[in-house]
Scaffold this motif. Structure first.
Motif, PDB file in Angstrom:
ATOM      1  N   VAL A 177       0.864  -1.305  -0.135  1.00  0.00           N
ATOM      2  CA  VAL A 177       0.121   0.001  -0.156  1.00  0.00           C
ATOM      3  C   VAL A 177       0.935   1.399   0.059  1.00  0.00           C
ATOM      4  N   SER A 178       0.637   2.182  -0.856  1.00  0.00           N
ATOM      5  CA  SER A 178       1.443   3.504  -1.077  1.00  0.00           C
ATOM      6  C   SER A 178       1.044   4.335   0.184  1.00  0.00           C
ATOM      7  N   THR A 179       1.658   4.637   0.968  1.00  0.00           N
ATOM      8  CA  THR A 179       1.475   5.658   2.024  1.00  0.00           C
ATOM      9  C   THR A 179       0.959   6.935   1.591  1.00  0.00           C
ATOM     10  N   GLU A 180       0.826   7.206   0.439  1.00  0.00           N
ATOM     11  CA  GLU A 180       0.203   8.451  -0.025  1.00  0.00           C
ATOM     12  C   GLU A 180      -1.204   7.939  -0.758  1.00  0.00           C
ATOM     13  N   ALA A 181      -1.535   7.086  -0.872  1.00  0.00           N
ATOM     14  CA  ALA A 181      -2.937   6.419  -1.228  1.00  0.00           C
ATOM     15  C   ALA A 181      -4.104   7.218  -0.395  1.00  0.00           C
ATOM     16  N   PRO A 182      -4.967   7.842  -1.166  1.00  0.00           N
ATOM     17  CA  PRO A 182      -6.245   8.258  -0.466  1.00  0.00           C
ATOM     18  C   PRO A 182      -6.721   7.174   0.390  1.00  0.00           C
ATOM     19  N   GLY A 183      -7.150   7.784   1.732  1.00  0.00           N
ATOM     20  CA  GLY A 183      -7.531   6.959   2.949  1.00  0.00           C
ATOM     21  C   GLY A 183      -6.746   6.280   3.800  1.00  0.00           C
ATOM     22  N   PHE A 184      -5.285   6.318   3.510  1.00  0.00           N
ATOM     23  CA  PHE A 184      -4.259   5.884   4.456  1.00  0.00           C
ATOM     24  C   PHE A 184      -3.889   7.047   5.271  1.00  0.00           C
ATOM     25  N   THR A 185      -3.717   6.851   6.713  1.00  0.00           N
ATOM     26  CA  THR A 185      -3.387   7.592   7.593  1.00  0.00           C
ATOM     27  C   THR A 185      -2.612   7.001   8.685  1.00  0.00           C
ATOM     28  N   ALA A 186      -1.409   7.807   8.860  1.00  0.00           N
ATOM     29  CA  ALA A 186      -0.499   7.123   9.882  1.00  0.00           C
ATOM     30  C   ALA A 186      -0.276   8.043  10.903  1.00  0.00           C
TER      31      ALA A 186
END
Length: 401
Positions: A204-213
């Motif tokens: 999963v790209s950490t820039e993908a919409p919906g991904f939050t860390a």
């Protein structure tokens, strides 16, 4: 660490070899293994030791060190091909020992990057995935994280609630992960999720919409490291995001065993550094007219430390030789992780007592190591879980439920 006085140095000169390596365990290592260990030790001395107290105090992970570790060749160093060094398990273990002598948080970065994220891609990824990610990760130019643990699924990953469902040729992922190292600075996340076919791994790209860390703060342990909460809100992934080489929990478990192996060595590095700090301090600290190293109680503590460090190092080396020979069992990894972390944290705490009140300051390493080892004792399988793994291996009866 306090610099030894001439008098203290002279008092130790006749036994300094025994103080450093009582059983002469270096004789069990090859010249190449010793050379690699010494190179990593020198790196820790120049790049980590002078700064670690500041990083720990400010709870800052030194992002600039990632490329330096890549240049050192320790990122995914046990993997072969795609820019990875292809070193032996013992060499990787020796590197972990030296890195954790600096700090558990810095060894954890190498472990998350190499033993978890890179291992998952190397073991189960397509050739395209390997070529896309591994060379940059080995160089420290790209950062990876490994998302298995969840807020309600720690020791029991089979109860994970993160899901990935098919939507045409795409996948849509939703769920939460917790205690995920490096997630807020990662470029790619290896996320494990429930699918209609079983547990699968996804890149999963950490820039993908919906991904939050979101970094977990404040912490009392692993302060020079990053651990995060991850939220995945309908993250849309292309078909090629799935790791094609594995289905089921055997995938993440095989990566966890790589990380657990490094811990076996790393914990002894933290123990050794704690012992050395106590030994040097005891040779310099004078009370009642003599160095406290001359008191029976202090010598008893130092002897107990030497016993367990030397035994723990032998455990690590034996397990490493079996790993290189291809005969190592997961339950034997549990033996090493359980024993060596348990002894390391006891050594760090005992070393602090030799330092007295001065030992609670960041001028000295033992209490920092002890705090970090609280986390090491918990992650990649708690002590209780490794006891149960060993118990099943001994009795043939599972006690997990």
């Amino acid at each position: 660490m306090t610099t030894a006085t001439p008098a203290a140095t002279g008092a130790r000169s006749a036994t300094s070899g025994l103080a450093e390596d009582y059983l002469e365990l270096d004789a069990l290592l090859s010249a190449d293994e010793i050379a690699l260990r010494n190179r990593v030790r020198a790196f820790v001395g120049s790049e980590i030791a002078p700064h670690i107290a500041e990083w720990y105090e400010s709870a800052a992970f030194p992002r600039e060190i990632t490329a330096k570790l890549g240049n050192l060749g320790v990122l995914g160093m046990h993997l072969r091909g795609h820019g990875c060094a292809g070193r032996s398990a013992v060499e990787y273990g020796l590197a972990c020992m030296e890195l954790e002598a600096g700090d558990s948080g810095l060894r954890t970065f190498v472990s998350v990057q190499g033993s978890l994220a890179m291992s998952a891609i190397h073991k189960f990824g397509s050739e395209e995935q390997k070529e896309r990610w591994l060379p940059g990760m080995a160089a420290g130019e790209l950062i990876g994280c490994f998302g298995l643990t969840e807020p309600t699924a720690g020791s029991d990953p089979s109860s994970m609630r993160t899901t990935a469902r098919r939507d045409g040729s795409d996948w849509v992922m939703s769920g939460k992960k917790r205690w995920i190292g490096l997630a807020s600075i990662a470029d790619v996340a290896v996320i494990w999720a429930q699918t209609e076919d079983g547990v699968r791994g996804f890149l999963v790209s950490t820039e993908a919409p919906g991904f939050t860390a979101t970094p977990i703060e404040p912490k009392l342990s692993m302060r020079a490291s990053i651990q995060c909460d991850i939220e995945l809100n309908d993250v849309r992934l292309p078909a090629e995001a799935v790791l094609p080489g594995v289905t089921g929990l055997k995938g993440p478990f095989s990566c966890l065993n790589e990380a657990r192996y490094g811990i076996i060595w790393g914990a002894m590095g933290a123990a050794r550094d704690s012992y050395e700090a106590a030994l040097t301090y005891a040779g310099n600290r004078t009370q009642f007219g003599q160095p406290i190293a001359g008191f029976q109680t202090t010598q008893h503590k130092l002897v107990d430390m030497v016993l367990e460090i030397q035994k723990g190092t032998l455990v690590a080396l034996r397990i490493g030789r079996m790993k290189d020979a291809g005969t190592l069992k997961p339950s034997q990894i549990s033996f090493g992780k359980l024993n060596n972390v348990r002894e390391a944290i006891a050594i760090a705490r005992e070393a602090r007592t030799i330092l007295g009140g001065n030992g609670i300051t960041l001028e000295h390493s033992p209490l920092r190591h002890a705090n970090n080892l609280e986390s090491v004792m918990t992650y990649e399988g708690t002590s209780e879980i490794h006891s149960l793994i060993m118990g099943q291996a001994i009795t043939g009866l599972p006690a997990f439920r």
